[in-house]
Design a protein around this motif. Structure first.
Motif, short mmCIF file in Angstrom:
data_model
loop_
_atom_site.label_atom_id
_atom_site.label_comp_id
_atom_site.label_asym_id
_atom_site.label_seq_id
_atom_site.Cartn_x
_atom_site.Cartn_y
_atom_site.Cartn_z
N THR A 281 43.80 42.87 42.53
CA THR A 281 45.15 43.38 42.32
C THR A 281 46.02 43.16 43.55
O THR A 281 45.54 42.96 44.66
N ALA A 282 47.33 43.22 43.30
CA ALA A 282 48.34 43.17 44.36
C ALA A 282 49.58 43.86 43.81
O ALA A 282 49.65 44.19 42.61
N HIS A 283 50.55 44.07 44.66
CA HIS A 283 51.83 44.64 44.24
C HIS A 283 52.92 43.78 44.85
O HIS A 283 52.92 43.53 46.05
N ASP A 284 53.86 43.32 44.02
CA ASP A 284 54.90 42.43 44.52
C ASP A 284 56.17 43.17 44.98
O ASP A 284 57.20 42.55 45.23
N GLY A 285 56.08 44.49 45.08
CA GLY A 285 57.24 45.28 45.47
C GLY A 285 57.99 45.85 44.29
O GLY A 285 58.77 46.80 44.43
N GLU A 286 57.75 45.27 43.11
CA GLU A 286 58.38 45.76 41.89
C GLU A 286 57.37 46.22 40.86
O GLU A 286 57.62 47.17 40.13
N SER A 287 56.25 45.51 40.77
CA SER A 287 55.26 45.87 39.76
C SER A 287 53.85 45.49 40.22
O SER A 287 53.68 44.59 41.04
N PRO A 288 52.85 46.18 39.65
CA PRO A 288 51.46 45.85 39.97
C PRO A 288 51.04 44.57 39.25
O PRO A 288 51.53 44.26 38.17
N LEU A 289 50.12 43.84 39.87
CA LEU A 289 49.62 42.57 39.35
C LEU A 289 48.10 42.60 39.41
O LEU A 289 47.53 43.25 40.27
N GLY A 290 47.44 41.85 38.51
CA GLY A 290 45.99 41.81 38.59
C GLY A 290 45.36 40.85 37.60
O GLY A 290 45.98 40.46 36.62
N PHE A 291 44.11 40.48 37.90
CA PHE A 291 43.33 39.65 36.98
C PHE A 291 41.84 39.91 37.21
O PHE A 291 41.42 40.32 38.28
N THR A 292 41.05 39.68 36.16
CA THR A 292 39.61 39.82 36.23
C THR A 292 39.02 38.59 36.93
O THR A 292 39.45 37.47 36.69
N CYS A 293 38.01 38.83 37.78
CA CYS A 293 37.40 37.73 38.53
C CYS A 293 35.91 38.00 38.71
O CYS A 293 35.53 39.11 39.08
N GLN A 294 35.08 36.99 38.47
CA GLN A 294 33.63 37.12 38.62
C GLN A 294 33.10 36.31 39.80
O GLN A 294 31.90 36.30 40.03
N SER A 295 33.96 35.62 40.51
CA SER A 295 33.47 34.67 41.51
C SER A 295 33.55 35.20 42.94
O SER A 295 33.68 34.43 43.87
N LEU A 296 33.46 36.49 43.13
CA LEU A 296 33.54 37.08 44.46
C LEU A 296 32.26 36.82 45.26
O LEU A 296 31.16 36.95 44.75
N VAL A 297 32.43 36.46 46.54
CA VAL A 297 31.28 36.26 47.41
C VAL A 297 31.66 36.63 48.84
O VAL A 297 32.77 36.39 49.28
N SER A 298 30.73 37.26 49.53
CA SER A 298 30.90 37.55 50.95
C SER A 298 30.72 36.24 51.70
O SER A 298 29.77 35.49 51.45
N VAL A 299 31.62 35.94 52.63
CA VAL A 299 31.58 34.67 53.36
C VAL A 299 31.11 34.87 54.79
O VAL A 299 30.27 34.12 55.29
N SER A 300 31.62 35.89 55.47
CA SER A 300 31.33 36.06 56.89
C SER A 300 31.42 37.54 57.27
O SER A 300 32.28 38.26 56.77
#
Length: 166
Positions: free
Chosen positions: A31-50
């Motif tokens: 998720t994020a917020h653009d200053g006017e409205s919340p935004l978001g999408f489903t994601c399965q590709s998360l990985v710890s990098v460092s």
């Protein structure tokens, strides 16, 4: 032993998808917020990098209409979904809808929506992007994180959802 320089066989998308579906993944809503409205999408590709520096990576599809808006916001929240949040996963996977309708959330310390009921929350800022076929590899710097629940995560495996209890 002889090593040949023959080209590997061509891979079709269906076979690749069938084989990769044997790798179980967790499910997140970014998720994020653009200053006017919340935004978001489903994601399965998360990985710890460092660990040092603290970096993570995820891969939005180039066809995503949400990702360009989140990129502009710069600060994101990765909400790790719990086993009982399959409906939330589905809602954020659909385009052209009010994904936040009926969803309880608060602004995280970076302003990005922190979803109620998530298993864990990771706040981050976008560092860079890399072209990767039909997806983009995003690298983000972790700025804050916390575990919120200690029960099972929502998992995706062979085209279906399930849970894991340790």
């Amino acid at each position: 032993m002889s090593v040949e320089n023959a080209a590997p066989p061509a891979l079709d998308g269906r076979t690749l998808r069938d084989v990769m579906s044997n790798f179980c993944t967790g499910v997140t809503v970014i998720t994020a917020h653009d200053g006017e409205s919340p935004l978001g999408f489903t994601c399965q590709s998360l990985v710890s990098v460092s660990l040092d520096p603290p970096l993570l990576s995820f891969c939005p599809a180039k066809t995503s209409t949400s990702w360009p808006k989140l990129r502009e916001a710069g600060s994101i929240c990765i909400n790790v979904l719990a086993h009982d949040q399959k409906d939330m996963c589905s809602a954020f996977a659909r385009g052209g809808t009010d994904k936040f309708s009926g969803v309880d959330w608060t602004a995280g310390s970076n302003g990005a929506p922190a979803l109620e009921g998530a298993l864990a929350r990771i706040e981050a800022t976008i560092e860079n992007e890399h072209d990767a076929g039909d997806h983009t590899i995003v690298v983000a710097r972790i700025t804050d994180l916390t575990v919120l629940r200690h029960d099972g995560p929502l998992l995706f495996y062979r085209g279906g959802f399930g849970r894991f209890d340790a």
